[in-house]
Enzyme design. Structure first.
Site, PDB file in Angstrom:
ATOM      1  N   HIS A  57       3.037   2.567  13.358  1.00 53.54           N
ATOM      2  CA  HIS A  57       1.838   3.377  13.578  1.00 53.54           C
ATOM      3  C   HIS A  57       2.083   4.438  14.635  1.00 53.54           C
ATOM      4  O   HIS A  57       1.164   4.981  15.216  1.00 53.54           O
ATOM      5  CB  HIS A  57       0.658   2.489  13.983  1.00 53.54           C
TER       6      HIS A  57
ATOM      7  N   ASP B 142      -0.343   4.433   0.809  1.00 46.49           N
ATOM      8  CA  ASP B 142      -0.773   5.481   1.736  1.00 46.49           C
ATOM      9  C   ASP B 142      -0.058   5.277   3.073  1.00 46.49           C
ATOM     10  O   ASP B 142       0.538   4.226   3.318  1.00 46.49           O
ATOM     11  CB  ASP B 142      -2.285   5.438   1.940  1.00 46.49           C
TER      12      ASP B 142
ATOM     13  N   ASP C 293       4.427  -6.304   4.267  1.00 48.55           N
ATOM     14  CA  ASP C 293       3.730  -5.233   4.996  1.00 48.55           C
ATOM     15  C   ASP C 293       3.608  -5.577   6.481  1.00 48.55           C
ATOM     16  O   ASP C 293       2.663  -5.186   7.133  1.00 48.55           O
ATOM     17  CB  ASP C 293       2.342  -5.010   4.370  1.00 48.55           C
TER      18      ASP C 293
ATOM     19  N   ASP D  56       6.336   1.353   6.721  1.00 46.60           N
ATOM     20  CA  ASP D  56       4.948   0.953   6.462  1.00 46.60           C
ATOM     21  C   ASP D  56       4.293   1.896   5.459  1.00 46.60           C
ATOM     22  O   ASP D  56       3.726   2.882   5.858  1.00 46.60           O
ATOM     23  CB  ASP D  56       4.171   0.929   7.778  1.00 46.60           C
TER      24      ASP D  56
ATOM     25  N   HIS E  57       0.843  -1.198   0.000  1.00 51.26           N
ATOM     26  CA  HIS E  57       0.000   0.000   0.000  1.00 51.26           C
ATOM     27  C   HIS E  57       0.875   1.243   0.000  1.00 51.26           C
ATOM     28  O   HIS E  57       1.974   1.238   0.555  1.00 51.26           O
ATOM     29  CB  HIS E  57      -0.996   0.000   1.156  1.00 51.26           C
TER      30      HIS E  57
ATOM     31  N   GLU F  85      -7.739  -0.856   8.225  1.00 55.79           N
ATOM     32  CA  GLU F  85      -6.882  -1.985   8.525  1.00 55.79           C
ATOM     33  C   GLU F  85      -7.630  -3.159   9.144  1.00 55.79           C
ATOM     34  O   GLU F  85      -7.414  -4.299   8.784  1.00 55.79           O
ATOM     35  CB  GLU F  85      -5.796  -1.533   9.480  1.00 55.79           C
ATOM     36  N   GLU F  86      -8.489  -2.829  10.087  1.00 58.09           N
ATOM     37  CA  GLU F  86      -9.149  -3.911  10.802  1.00 58.09           C
ATOM     38  C   GLU F  86     -10.469  -4.307  10.151  1.00 58.09           C
ATOM     39  O   GLU F  86     -11.092  -5.253  10.556  1.00 58.09           O
ATOM     40  CB  GLU F  86      -9.417  -3.499  12.256  1.00 58.09           C
TER      41      GLU F  86
HETATM   42 ZN   LIG Z   1       0.939  -1.401   6.368  1.00 57.44          ZN
END
Ligand SMILES: [Zn+2]
Length: 495
Positions: free
Chosen positions: A464, A100, A214, A145, A98, A183-184
């Site tokens: 994150h 973003d 990832d 990430d 990804h 994500e979840e």
């Molecule tokens: Zn990721």
């Protein structure tokens, strides 16, 4: 047929150039969770398109429709579908990443002032890649990430194309611009696209295996391959009673109090040792095999690692294999919060009129959300009924996602393990993640092929969090790993 020496030499010689490429990507703040940054997500898609096309990849940007974000209807970032090579005698590898990134701070919305960002906990501007010569860290939002791994594939392509080395496999890229926030709970639009591109003559036709880079090593030392992810079921327990908030000096012990009921219910869900008390849940879990038990016993991780990543000495057991199995192959139930509860400072004597308790269960094979929903709902209702309370109870399921597990003995994993030994000189750990990457399951189910998670970064990258980094060695050796993996796949004769 290992990767040619020319390939790895090129990666070493061009390391600085690859770091510049990462710096360019990090400089595009492709934050997908904030509408005001949407144009940069599109800018990132264009950047990748031109990088890929310059190396001979056939690329199309596929619109995925619209979404409502921050009160506005805006275009979803496009999916990037790219392909290079169409040699029927070679294997075809599907690649997902990804483009973003998370907001610089997960606690606040993006703020345009770098000063404000710094005070949010970053030591440097998150969108200017900081190359720390002393520690070897490449610091910036998205470094690990998932821009580093994504560019790793582009670096691999470059090393082949620029030197006239024929690619050992055909490649099909599927790059997504809106992974975060979802994500979840699944990727809006992308799941439909993947499902619609399966079948004869469609984009994913002929893909033999999928590789996703990832996630992260378990620790900071040992490369790993990841073959499982937990799913999730998220619940909200609503308890309501009085028509409005009441005062305990007036109504205390005169009426049933919603918070008392809720706390009682929530205390019956899980023990302080982490054992789930919902009847029937543990019976859904696939039994542990001997081969699997050994795998956990050989993982390079210690109770000290648990303590240092948690920041306190609070592991539930002194047995590391038990603790790791709790994260990777058993379900867990976590209590997250209570909406409507009084939580400010001071001693307010309110009786809240309605409260909502939130908790979730991380699922493992063979648990299905539909079964878990039924068991959870029945159990909560039965506890509530025993309270003889005149309040009202409602159990809501906010979202559910299935767990995923792949066969780590499949040739796709064997190829990645050999590549790891070649590049890092050691066998990779075989891990499962405690969290979810729902697109993994989408690929596995839609394409019906083996999916491999081949991480580039380390467990302390802070993907994150603030000061996200990718170690230079992980980026450069990781690029070699991705390329070497493709060469190992090309040697496989099984279908
Ligand atoms: Zn990721």
């Amino acid at each position: 047929m290992a990767a040619p020496a020319q390939f790895t030499e090129y990666i070493d010689k061009n390391a600085d150039k690859f770091i510049d490429r990462l710096a360019k990507a990090v400089a595009i703040p492709s934050v997908s969770g904030d509408a005001s940054y949407r144009k940069h997500v599109f800018e990132m898609a264009d950047f990748l398109k031109s990088e890929l096309e310059a190396l001979g990849v056939k690329v199309k940007l596929v619109p995925l429709g619209k979404q409502v974000l921050d009160g506005q209807e805006i275009d979803l970032p496009p999916a990037i579908l790219g392909e290079i090579g169409n040699d029927k005698s070679k294997k075809t590898v599907g690649l997902y990443a990804h483009y973003d990134v998370q907001p610089p701070s997960s606690h606040s919305k993006l703020i345009d002032k770098p000063q404000a960002l710094l005070s949010d906990g970053w030591d440097t501007d998150p969108f200017v890649l900081k190359v720390d010569e002393k520690t070897g860290r490449l610091i910036g939002r998205g470094s690990s990430d998932d821009k580093g791994p994504l560019l790793g594939w582009i670096n691999v392509l470059e090393a082949h194309v620029k030197q006239g080395i024929e690619l050992p496999v055909n490649l099909k890229f599927c790059l997504e611009g809106k992974f975060h926030r979802m994500e979840e709970s699944g990727s809006e639009g992308l799941d439909d696209l993947i499902n619609s591109e399966v079948g004869p003559g469609k984009f994913f036709d002929g893909v033999d295996c999928v590789c996703i880079s990832d996630n992260y090593w378990l620790n900071t030392r040992t490369p790993c391959l990841t073959y499982g992810l937990r799913g999730i079921c998220y619940y909200k327990i609503n308890v309501s009673g009085p028509a409005k908030d009441l005062h305990s000096g007036v109504f205390g012990r005169m009426v049933h109090e919603p918070m008392t009921d809720l706390i009682h219910i929530m205390s019956k869900l899980v023990t302080p040792q982490g054992d789930i008390l919902v009847p029937g849940i543990n019976e859904l879990v696939a039994p542990l095999t001997e081969e699997e038990r050994k795998r956990y016993e050989s993982l390079d991780y210690s109770i000290d690692d648990v303590h240092s990543s948690a920041g306190a000495e609070i592991a539930v057991s002194s047995s590391i294999s038990e603790v790791l199995m709790n994260r990777m192959r058993y379900p867990s139930l976590s209590l997250h919060g209570i909406e409507g509860a009084f939580y400010a400072a001071g001693a307010k004597t309110v009786i809240p009129a309605r409260v909502a308790g939130k908790f979730s269960i991380r699922l493992v094979p063979d648990m299905l959300p539909v079964d878990v929903d039924r068991l959870v709902t029945e159990y909560i209702k039965s506890i509530f009924n025993q309270l003889n309370s005149k309040n009202k109870l409602e159990v809501e399921s906010l979202h559910g996602g299935k767990p995923w597990v792949a066969d780590p003995n499949h040739w796709n994993y064997v190829a990645a393990a050999k590549a790891t030994e070649t590049v890092y000189g050691r066998k990779p750990d075989l891990t499962r993640e405690g969290g979810s990457i729902p697109v993994t399951l989408t690929f596995a189910e839609a394409l019906g092929v083996n999916v491999l998670l081949l991480p580039m970064g380390r467990g302390d990258d802070g993907a994150h969090s603030t000061n996200e980094k990718l170690d230079r060695s992980n980026y450069i050796e990781g690029t070699k790993l991705l390329g070497t993996y493709l060469w190992e796949v090309s040697k496989v004769t099984e279908k």
